[in-house]
Design a protein around this motif. Structure first.
Motif, PDB file in Angstrom:
ATOM      1  N   GLU A 123     -98.886  37.401  38.526  1.00 42.53           N
ATOM      2  CA  GLU A 123     -97.505  38.150  38.485  1.00 42.53           C
ATOM      3  C   GLU A 123     -97.101  37.802  37.040  1.00 42.53           C
ATOM      4  O   GLU A 123     -97.206  36.420  36.719  1.00 42.53           O
ATOM      5  CB  GLU A 123     -96.483  37.644  39.422  1.00 42.53           C
ATOM      6  N   THR A 160     -94.152  34.449  45.010  1.00 41.90           N
ATOM      7  CA  THR A 160     -94.058  35.138  43.473  1.00 41.90           C
ATOM      8  C   THR A 160     -94.077  33.881  42.497  1.00 41.90           C
ATOM      9  O   THR A 160     -94.719  33.921  41.372  1.00 41.90           O
ATOM     10  CB  THR A 160     -92.906  35.909  43.139  1.00 41.90           C
ATOM     11  N   CYS A 191     -96.939  33.275  39.780  1.00 44.30           N
ATOM     12  CA  CYS A 191     -96.836  33.190  38.175  1.00 44.30           C
ATOM     13  C   CYS A 191     -97.620  32.079  37.727  1.00 44.30           C
ATOM     14  O   CYS A 191     -98.215  32.310  36.479  1.00 44.30           O
ATOM     15  CB  CYS A 191     -95.260  33.049  38.119  1.00 44.30           C
TER      16      CYS A 191
END
Lengths: 248, 359
Positions: free
Chosen positions: A57, A48, A52
């Motif tokens: 994300e 994650t 990003c």
């Protein structure tokens, strides 16, 4: 590092999936040309975190700065950042309806508006680099996993990225194919491109990384240069993690 | 020390080859299957010979209806009315115009893949319908005008189906994408349209198109009956196409979307270059299935007073000189429909093979 220019700054980045707090105040500073390996148990937020960085994300709090550009939710800004950041996925994500060569031409011709002829030259150069030029006209499904992942790496290199993100690039490979992909990554690392790699390949981390980051439960627990990281872990959680992955 | 020697390949056993073996294995393996085989053979024997007798051996192919002596099919009816089945009331002297359109269409279907440049392909796609329309309807380049009331027969059937297929396809794609959109208003509109149309029979839509559409326009604008039917059929078909394509879109792994985003492609670039080609490829069998049903559904236009091929059969049967030839007429139309639909399904198989990259 001789070059002290900062490439990536993550400041107090927080992310929630509904009520689930995935990233908790993640701070990372990565200098130009630095190789960073992120490791940690599954579900710790490492994938994650790097997702990003190219806005696959969204995050709800904090800030990310990439090569001088503040990452905000604006189509143009996101596209500008993505044009400098290449990403290699666990499952390769090559486009199965296009030949290997066409896979490599998509971004240069459509995003970077390069002439097709020039794009083909670049593509062939990088296919040569990942030692797979003779497969240029095959389709991805005709290649082995290791070959597909090397094509995926070449596809990223074709956009001439400042930063390469690797999201568990060897996890979906058969064991005998891991090394051919790691070899390509080691070669890349020698060339001074900024690399962030989520991986469980600790041998690769020791050999290549300038810094290893350990994440657990959405937080950065510990970061250090490889020797210290492996030989002298500070936190109990990292000690436990290293025991688990190095015990066999 | 154990040594490894490679074994020579042995030839396959010989006892399981040949016609007799095949028969025994597939038709008469045990009592139950033998009985079923015999029953099947009897049914074929009962149906095929009389049918062939009627259709071919005892049929009358030439001459006038007064001379008929055979008990089989009187195909002279079809020969006599052939032009009406094909063209409706289209003036006989101008039949070359729809014929030319037919030849051009076939040339396009088989020749399209040989057009090398993309620009030329797009130009062809845009120009072709215009050329066809001008040829059939006339009014330009000194071509005599033929009103749509005179269009009919197989020509009209194919025309309605072709317009329905070609026009509904892009609308269906947009609706399918709209249904997946992040924008709530757009998504709601698309879902609303799709679900409304899918919940209504085509015949209702045709009635609405023929009765309701004129109400939306100012007085004095004469809205062509055929055009109304075409709009109705296109919108109807678009809703079904949208659902078929949505199925294809959902089958594309998330990684494909992520990879195209990560490379920096815009939404439309990603859709057109990466996602749609794959989604459409998966959807080909269902798309063609949907097109085939549309082809058969076009016959409903007879309800609003257009004379497609089936309506022409009914109409020619009310010709007092040719009473009692319904069977020949309907068998002929059945064959035509079957040939058209079967060709479409074969064409779809060839496209599927062409796009198959899972070698």
């Amino acid at each position: 590092m001789s070059d002290q220019e900062v490439m990536i700054t993550m400041k107090d980045v927080n992310k929630w999936y509904g009520d689930f707090h995935v990233l908790k105040d993640v701070n990372l500073n990565i200098k130009k040309g630095e190789k960073v390996v992120i490791c940690g148990p599954s579900g710790s937020g490492k994938s994650t975190t790097i997702r990003c960085l190219n806005h696959l994300e969204k995050f709800q709090k904090g800030s990310i700065n990439i090569n001088g550009t503040e990452l905000i939710e604006d189509v143009k800004v996101v596209r500008h950042i993505r044009s400098q950041v290449g990403m290699v996925f666990q499952h390769f994500n090559l486009f199965p309806h296009l030949s290997v060569l066409e896979n490599l031409l998509i971004a240069p011709t459509w995003v970077h508006k390069k002439p097709r002829k020039e794009a083909i030259e670049t593509a062939m150069y990088y296919l040569e680099r990942v030692k797979i030029a003779e497969q240029a006209h095959k389709y991805p499904n005709q290649l082995s996993g290791g070959q597909q992942q090397r094509v995926a790496i070449a596809r990223c290199l074709c956009i001439n990225p400042e930063i390469m993100l690797f999201d568990e690039p060897t996890s979906a490979l058969d064991p005998e194919m891991v090394s051919e992909v790691l070899d390509v990554m080691v070669e890349l690392a020698d060339e001074g491109i900024t690399m962030i790699c989520v991986t469980h390949e600790m041998g690769f981390a020791k050999k290549v990384a300038d810094r290893v980051v350990f994440m657990d439960a959405g937080q950065v627990i510990e970061e250090n240069e490889p020797n210290e990281f492996f030989d002298n872990p500070q936190s109990d959680r990292l000690k436990l993690f290293l025991e688990q992955i190095l015990s066999h | 020390m154990a040594t490894y020697t490679m074994k020579e390949a042995k030839p396959a056993p010989t006892a399981n080859k040949g016609v007799v073996f095949w028969l025994r294995e597939n038709l008469f393996p045990d009592v139950k299957n033998t009985l079923l085989t015999l029953a099947g053979l009897y049914i074929l024997y009962a149906i095929i010979p009389p049918l062939l007798d009627w259709m071919i051996f005892n049929a009358t192919w030439t001459g006038t209806k007064e001379e008929v002596v055979n008990s089989g099919a009187r195909w002279i009816f079809i020969v006599e009315k052939f032009d009406q089945f094909m063209y409706g009331f289209y003036p006989e002297a101008l039949h070359w115009r729809p014929n030319l359109v037919g030849i051009l269409s076939i040339a396009l279907i088989f020749g399209f893949k040989y057009i090398s440049s993309v620009k030329l392909k797009i130009a062809t796609i845009i120009l072709f319908p215009i050329i066809c329309f001008v040829l059939i309807s006339g009014g330009w380049f000194g071509l005599e005008v033929v009103e749509t009331e005179k269009w009919g027969g197989l020509m009209l059937t194919i025309l309605v189906a072709a317009v329905g297929i070609v026009a509904s396809f892009p609308i269906g794609v947009v609706l399918a994408l709209g249904r997946q959109s992040n924008m709530p208003i757009l998504r709601t509109l698309c879902i609303g349209f799709i679900e409304f149309v899918r919940g209504v029979p085509l015949i209702t839509i045709l009635f609405m198109a023929s009765v309701l559409l004129p109400l939306f326009f100012h007085d004095g604008i004469e809205f062509n009956k055929l055009l109304r039917a075409l709009i109705g059929i296109t919108l109807f078909q678009a809703a079904y196409i949208a659902e078929v394509i949505r199925g294809g879109l959902q089958a594309i792994p998330k990684g494909q979307y992520e990879a195209s985003e990560a490379l920096g492609l815009t939404y439309w670039q990603g859709m057109i270059l990466i996602i749609l080609p794959q989604a459409l490829k998966i959807s080909i069998p269902n798309l063609v299935g949907s097109f085939i049903s549309l082809f058969k559904d076009t016959t409903l236009v007879l309800i609003i007073g257009l004379f497609d091929i089936l309506a022409m059969v009914t109409l020619t049967n009310s010709d007092t000189n040719w009473l009692g030839y319904e069977v020949e007429g309907y068998v002929f139309v059945t064959l035509i429909y079957w040939v058209c639909c079967f060709s479409m399904s074969q064409y779809s198989k060839s496209i599927e093979r062409k796009f198959n990259t899972e070698h």
